[in-house]
Structures are given as structure tokens and as C-alpha cells.
Design a protein around this motif. Structure first.
Motif, PDB file in Angstrom:
ATOM      1  N   THR A 183       1.149  -1.067  -0.111  1.00  0.00           N
ATOM      2  CA  THR A 183      -0.123  -0.139  -0.095  1.00  0.00           C
ATOM      3  C   THR A 183       0.837   1.041   0.081  1.00  0.00           C
TER       4      THR A 183
ATOM      5  N   ASP B 255      -4.316  -0.038  -3.613  1.00  0.00           N
ATOM      6  CA  ASP B 255      -4.884   0.773  -3.677  1.00  0.00           C
ATOM      7  C   ASP B 255      -6.694   0.682  -3.126  1.00  0.00           C
ATOM      8  N   ASN B 256      -6.817  -0.370  -3.180  1.00  0.00           N
ATOM      9  CA  ASN B 256      -8.378  -0.038  -2.398  1.00  0.00           C
ATOM     10  C   ASN B 256      -8.714  -1.157  -1.145  1.00  0.00           C
TER      11      ASN B 256
ATOM     12  N   SER C  76      -9.138  -0.882   2.512  1.00  0.00           N
ATOM     13  CA  SER C  76      -9.907  -0.172   3.911  1.00  0.00           C
ATOM     14  C   SER C  76      -9.078   0.047   4.986  1.00  0.00           C
TER      15      SER C  76
ATOM     16  N   THR D  38      -4.074   6.604   2.915  1.00  0.00           N
ATOM     17  CA  THR D  38      -4.789   6.562   1.822  1.00  0.00           C
ATOM     18  C   THR D  38      -3.854   6.671   0.002  1.00  0.00           C
TER      19      THR D  38
ATOM     20  N   GLN E 106      -4.087   8.631  -1.846  1.00  0.00           N
ATOM     21  CA  GLN E 106      -3.694  10.075  -2.782  1.00  0.00           C
ATOM     22  C   GLN E 106      -2.557  10.506  -1.232  1.00  0.00           C
ATOM     23  N   GLN E 107      -2.459  10.089   0.272  1.00  0.00           N
ATOM     24  CA  GLN E 107      -1.662  10.550   0.678  1.00  0.00           C
ATOM     25  C   GLN E 107       0.217  10.107   0.450  1.00  0.00           C
TER      26      GLN E 107
END
Length: 481
Positions: free
Chosen positions: A318, A342-343, A345, A350, A352-353
Motif C-alpha cells: 500500500t 490502493d483499495n 480499507s 490513503t 492520495q497521501q
């Protein structure tokens, strides 16, 4: 009148594509290999034409007769014939791949029947070369099996319980006319994924996959055989293509070294080293747990390993743990992963981070969100022969890894995976020049996706994936970095 001698009960086997396969798949490819090796332009076409002519003109012939025909027609000199024939025989031995599933069925006294221009003595040596040392009766006739002449003789002298072979005419239909029971074997044919790899421009890689599949030494329906097959058919091509991809990423970043992270990159590092033996790499004992346990010590260890001029490589990540590590230490890190998860939970950050970080530069082959289904299965196939690392210990200028007491997987699970890896590496090394030339062609993203989806769809790998420590008992996408 004396009674007729009792006939012995035996099984009968075809040779090529039943007991032995050619790594290069076809005889034509073998002739092309000889042409390439000796720079004998036009040899392949001449060799094929000569065999065809000799087969039309006589019932029995051997390899020497084919070369004598080429000499008689002034296609090659006697000196060249000797050199080419020796190279062809060498190529037969070099290309011989044992089909373990069938070799394990052969018993002393069984029959091996082949439509082949090589002598019985040569064929016996080829069988010994691939590991069959039992005394068997070998019958080699250039066209005897195909035309049926040999079967009457064999049926009169032995009670043949079954003949196993790949050719529907000469191994199935013809012997049945003489009362010989037969079984068709189609396992030497290329699989759909091998054909896919070949069609994308990687024939040598496809040949390597097929050779590994046929070498499977485990009972066909066993868990070990399934693990071997999945590793050979899916993980091997993924890592071979991935090795070239991570190398391109290293070059694009302008750094000089690759740090392959434990445990998931154990086999990827071995493949990279086999393909590029002079390029600087290191297998580093880092893990999510180690990054979180003592970041300063891990930072010192990674810098000691060359982090400032290196790309870190992982199988699936991740990026969350690396993001927090790099940010906390204010240490620039470059990370490449075959899969960017990337998915998930429960990720620590995230996507984006991760991608917005000034400290972590992250790249990947594909995202898990691009797959129809993604699981921890790829981590099962890429387990290492050591437990996961808990922490790094510093002792002056030296560093050592502290491991968990045991691995998540049993020795029975690890054995076929590690055995397949070592066999694949031994097969890969002689093919290195040809394989490198093919791998220069970048693989499309769709091919990586196809391989990863097939891995994630394997029930056995998903069942074993639930044994992984992180996250506990999860068969879904897992964070590994």
C-alpha cells in the motif's frame, strides 16, 4: 512340439512428448537452434527437406542417412555434416525435458516405442540424461510405429496392458488395430497461458514455463503438484517480466542499485541476479513490522545497504508503512511494487497521501483496483525459506535481522515452491541471452493483470493466504509495505 514361451506383461510408452519433451517444443525449432549456434544459414530448411525425402524413399533410416543425403546432393560437405550432426545431437540432449508424470509410471522391462531417426542406443542415453535408469526395451523405427509394422511384432512377444502416447494416429489408432489398449496423453501440448506468453513475443519464456510444468515431480492431484504448477505457470513469467520492469524503473530514476525487500522478493531477487549477474542488488531484511519497531535502526541499516542511491522493490504494498517511515525519518525513499494495493480499507494511509508525499516516490506495475479480484495469493507463491523479520539489530557497524520463531507455512507447503524455484533458475541461466533479448520488449499492462488475476483466483493459494500474519485470517487484499 514345444509350448510357446510365455509372454511378459508390460506397459508401453511413446518417447517424445510422452516421456520426454523438447524444451524448444518442435524439431523445427531444434534445427533452428543448430542453425543459430553454428551460424549455418539455411540449415533448418535443408535439414527438414532432406528428412522428408529420405522418409519417402525408404522404410527404415537413421540420422546418418539424412546427412548422407545432404552430402550426396552437395548441400553440405562431409566435414560440415559431421559438425552439424554433432550439434544436432547436442541440441537433443540440451533440450530434453523429463515429463515426470509419465516417467514415474515406467517399470523395469517396459517398452519404449518411438518413430524416430535416432538409434535405440542414443535414445537410451537421452532417457538416462533425464533420469530414467531402469532397464527398458527401446524400439526405434523411423516410420514403423506410424505405419503399424512394429505393433504386430510387439503384440506377438509381449502382453501390452496399455500403450501411452501423444499422437492420435501412431499412438492410439494404429496400435488398437493390433489389439493393443491405448491411452492418449496431451500434457506436452502448450497451455493457454504458455500460448499467451508466446504470442506476446516471449517464446523462450513460454518454453521455460512449459519445461517447468512438465518437470513437476509430485503426484498429479497433490497439493504440492498444484503449488508447483501455479508457480511455474503464473509466478515465473510474472517475475521474469517484473525483473525487467523494475530494472527500467531503476534506470528512469537514475539510481544505481536495487534493494529487494524480504520476504516477498526472495525469488524475484534470485531471478534478477540470474538475468543480470553483474548489476548491484541486495536482499534487505525489512518488513512492515521492522519499519514500525525501530525506524532509526532500520534507516541506518538501509543507508548502510545503499539506500541513498537505490530503489526499494516489493511484491505488493500500500506504501503506508514506507510513507510513515520515510516521513518520520525525513529520509527520501524510492519504492517500486508489482502491485500497488490502493483499495484496502485498513491501509495506514490513503493512496492520495502516499502519492502526494515529498519523502516517498512510489511506482508500480499495476494497481489492485485495476484487477477484478485481488488477494494475498501472490504472497503465498513468493514466500522465502526464512520467517518474516521482526526487527533489525545494530551491533556497531554490523546489522542483523531478528526473525519470528517460525514461518506461517509448513515445510510441506514450502518444499514444492522452493524446489520449483531452484529448478527454474537452473533452467533459466543457459537461456539468459535469448531471454534477455525477448524481455527488451515491454509487456503490456493487460498481461500483468491477466497473470495476477489468475493467481488471485487459485483456491489453494487463497486458503493458504489466510495463514499470513498480516492481516490476521484475511483472504482479501493485504498490506505488505
Amino acid at each position: 512340439m514345444p509350448p510357446a514361451p510365455l509372454r511378459t506383461t508390460v506397459n508401453s510408452f511413446d518417447l517424445f512428448d510422452t516421456l520426454i519433451a523438447r524444451r524448444c517444443v518442435t524439431p523445427t525449432a531444434l534445427f533452428e537452434e543448430v542453425e543459430r549456434t553454428l551460424d549455418a544459414r539455411g540449415f533448418c530448411a535443408l535439414r527438414q527437406a532432406a528428412e522428408h525425402h529420405v522418409a519417402q524413399s525408404r522404410e527404415q533410416f537413421e540420422l546418418r542417412d539424412i546427412y548422407d543425403f545432404m552430402i550426396a546432393r552437395n548441400h553440405i560437405s562431409a566435414t560440415d555434416a559431421q559438425r552439424l550432426m554433432a550439434a544436432e545431437l547436442d541440441a537433443e540432449f540440451d533440450n530434453a525435458v523429463p515429463i515426470h508424470e509419465n516417467l514415474s509410471r515406467v517399470r523395469a522391462g517396459d517398452l519404449v516405442v518411438s518413430d524416430m531417426y535416432l538409434s535405440a542406443d542414443t535414445l537410451r542415453r537421452v532417457l538416462q540424461h533425464v533420469g530414467l535408469h531402469l532397464p527398458v526395451h527401446i524400439f526405434a523405427a523411423a516410420v514403423g510405429k506410424q505405419r503399424g509394422a512394429i505393433w504386430g511384432h510387439l503384440a506377438a512377444n509381449w502382453i501390452i496392458v496399455d500403450h501411452l502416447g501423444d499422437n492420435l494416429h501412431s499412438d492410439i489408432e494404429t496400435p488398437r488395430r493390433y489389439g493393443v489398449p491405448t491411452t492418449h496423453y496431451a500434457g506436452a501440448q502448450s497451455t493457454p497461458i504458455e500460448r499467451t506468453i508466446w504470442s506476446h513475443g516471449y517464446p523462450t519464456l513460454a518454453q521455460l514455463m512449459r519445461a517447468q510444468r512438465l518437470r513437476n515431480p509430485f503426484a498429479p492431484d497433490s497439493e504440492a503438484a498444484t503449488l508447483w504448477r501455479l508457480a511455474a505457470q503464473l509466478n515465473l513469467p510474472l517475475l521474469a517480466l517484473g525483473a525487467m520492469r523494475v530494472r527500467r524503473e531503476r534506470d528512469a530514476l537514475g539510481v544505481g542499485k536495487i534493494l529487494f525487500s524480504a520476504r516477498d522478493c526472495y525469488f524475484l531477487a534470485e531471478i534478477f541476479a540470474a538475468l543480470f549477474p553483474t548489476e548491484p542488488i541486495e536482499y534487505v531484511y525489512v518488513s512492515r513490522e521492522a519499519l514500525n519497531a525501530d525506524a532509526p535502526t532500520v534507516a541506518a541499516y538501509l543507508r548502510h545497504s545503499g539506500l541513498d542511491d537505490a530503489l526499494i522493490c516489493d511484491i505488493a504494498a500500500t506504501g503506508g508503512s514506507w510513507l510513515h517511515f520515510a516521513t518520520a525519518m525525513k529520509l527520501p525513499c524510492r519504492l517500486f511494487s508489482c502491485v500497488f494495493i490502493d483499495n484496502w480499507s485498513q491501509a495506514k494511509a490513503t493512496p492520495q497521501q502516499v502519492l502526494a508525499s515529498r519523502w516517498l516516490k512510489f511506482s508500480w506495475l499495476t494497481r489492485s483496483s485495476a484487477l477484478r479480484h485481488y488477494t494475498a495469493a501472490i504472497e503465498v507463491l513468493n514466500s522465502a525459506p526464512h520467517p518474516s523479520c521482526k526487527a533489525i539489530r545494530a551491533d556497531g557497524a554490523f546489522f542483523s535481522a531478528i526473525f519470528h520463531a517460525d514461518s506461517e507455512f509448513s515445510a510441506a507447503t514450502m518444499q514444492p515452491l522452493l524446489q520449483q524455484q531452484q529448478t527454474a533458475l537452473a533452467t533459466l541461466r543457459p537461456l539468459r541471452p535469448r531471454l534477455l533479448a525477448e524481455l527488451e520488449r515491454p509487456a503490456p499492462d493487460t498481461l500483468y493483470i491477466q497473470l495476477l488475476e489468475a493467481i488471485s483466483a487459485a483456491p489453494l493459494l487463497n486458503a493458504l493466504g489466510k495463514l499470513l500474519r498480516w492481516p490476521p485470517n484475511s483472504g482479501a487484499a493485504t498490506e505488505t509495505g
